[in-house]
Scaffold this active site. Sequence first.
Site, PDB file in Angstrom:
ATOM      1  CB  CYS A 297      -0.895   0.041   1.242  1.00 29.04           C
ATOM      2  SG  CYS A 297      -2.311  -1.042   1.143  1.00 29.04           S
TER       3      CYS A 297
ATOM      4  CG  MET B 195      -5.922  -1.870   0.512  1.00 26.95           C
ATOM      5  SD  MET B 195      -6.812  -3.427   0.717  1.00 26.95           S
ATOM      6  CE  MET B 195      -6.031  -4.092   2.163  1.00 26.95           C
TER       7      MET B 195
ATOM      8  CG  ASP C   7      -8.021  -6.030  23.502  1.00 27.99           C
ATOM      9  OD1 ASP C   7      -7.536  -7.057  24.022  1.00 27.99           O
ATOM     10  OD2 ASP C   7      -7.701  -4.872  23.857  1.00 27.99           O
TER      11      ASP C   7
END
Length: 160
Positions: free
Chosen positions: A77, A114, A129
């Site tokens: 990228c 992306m 998390d």
Amino acid sequence: MTAALTHLGAQGEANMVDVGDKVETTRTAVAEGFVSMRPQTLEMILAGNAKKGDVLGTARIAGIMAAKKTHELVPLCHPLLLTKVSVDIEPDHSLPGLKVTALARVTGKTGVEMEALTAASVACLTIYDMAKAVDRAMVISGIRLVEKTGGKSGDYKAGS
């Protein structure tokens, strides 16, 4: 589908695409993802009672930060000077869970798909998390590009 893979060289080697001759345009991408969980976990998050703190706020910031670091995470990228990144997180009681929607925008020579996908993914990972202590069975799913605008390849909208 006859398009060639742009990140492969003539011998199949990894290749960073040369965007130097491309025209600068405003490019926007929207991606989404879902975190399914027990109803009690969703209620705990929405009530702000997670032991680690503000799950939604932290996930939103994590997604924005991740979009800005996409070029460091995905090897081919390009680094982009993003003009806008937003991450919205909404409860979806039918899952039950949370729907994450990430938007990335740039005026440049390459797209921001992306960056939007990375933002959505990391926001989902952050939700996991922060709530895993009470629900390790959460499932992250449906990470996908919803739409993109701008650039040589034109616009795209999922399902159309």
